[in-house]
Design an enzyme around this catalytic site. Sequence first.
Site, short mmCIF file in Angstrom:
data_model
loop_
_atom_site.label_atom_id
_atom_site.label_comp_id
_atom_site.label_asym_id
_atom_site.label_seq_id
_atom_site.Cartn_x
_atom_site.Cartn_y
_atom_site.Cartn_z
N ILE A 60 11.02 9.49 65.10
CA ILE A 60 10.89 9.78 66.51
C ILE A 60 10.99 8.44 67.23
O ILE A 60 10.27 7.49 66.90
CB ILE A 60 9.56 10.51 66.83
CG1 ILE A 60 9.40 10.73 68.34
CG2 ILE A 60 8.36 9.81 66.25
CD1 ILE A 60 8.19 11.60 68.71
N SER A 61 11.92 8.32 68.14
CA SER A 61 12.18 7.04 68.80
C SER A 61 10.97 6.56 69.59
O SER A 61 10.13 7.37 70.03
CB SER A 61 13.38 7.16 69.75
OG SER A 61 14.56 7.44 69.06
N GLN A 62 10.88 5.25 69.80
CA GLN A 62 9.79 4.71 70.58
C GLN A 62 9.88 5.24 72.01
O GLN A 62 10.96 5.59 72.50
CB GLN A 62 9.84 3.18 70.57
CG GLN A 62 10.99 2.59 71.37
CD GLN A 62 11.05 1.08 71.24
OE1 GLN A 62 11.89 0.56 70.52
NE2 GLN A 62 10.19 0.37 71.95
#
Length: 217
Positions: A60-62
Amino acid sequence: MTFVNQRQQMVAEQLETRHIDDPRVLDAMAAVPREQFVQLAQQQSAYNDSALPLEHHQTISQPYTVAFMAQALRLKSEDVVLEIGTGSGYGAAVLSRLAKRVDTIERIPELASQARERLKQLGYSNVRVFVGDGTSGLPEHAPYDAICVTAAGQTLPPAYAAQLKPGGRILIPLVNWSDAQTMTLFTKTGTELKKRELGSFRFVPLIGAYAVSPADR
């Protein structure tokens, strides 16, 4: 500190200080409960300034990356968006607060199923989750106002331009000759795509029939 307070702190310290200034994007990031989209063991790290692992070697991207992409797409409330790479569903949830509808496609059935159920439980009724090869897009539901790709490809899959409305935008991280990834925005003008590079990021690889250049297939 509660998750709500962590979310507010994330918006103030990670986004506003790094030139995320679209009020609609900031409101969306402040509203979506990121802790509901990460693995249980990662919930206390949900608002860290970093990507987090998901099942099946995905991430999950920052928060900053999600907000950056949402802002770069310049979405209007009437737009219909195609997202490539559903993951946990967090990005789709953010986009759904900015657009009329989000279609999101995930190649891993287990992740798609989990994301579909999670989004349903959280009330994101304008998101539809599909399973398939994201590099082929969703021709049966096109055209789209914007296409957001959350994995890095070696080239732009041709299906995306074909499934984009005039004036539409495609945002995709592309791998260059040195294996660095550059966030790239394409805008459709007539039958042409105008290209603009927006900086370096890091994503998992885009996987599918059209993820690599024709010469490599």
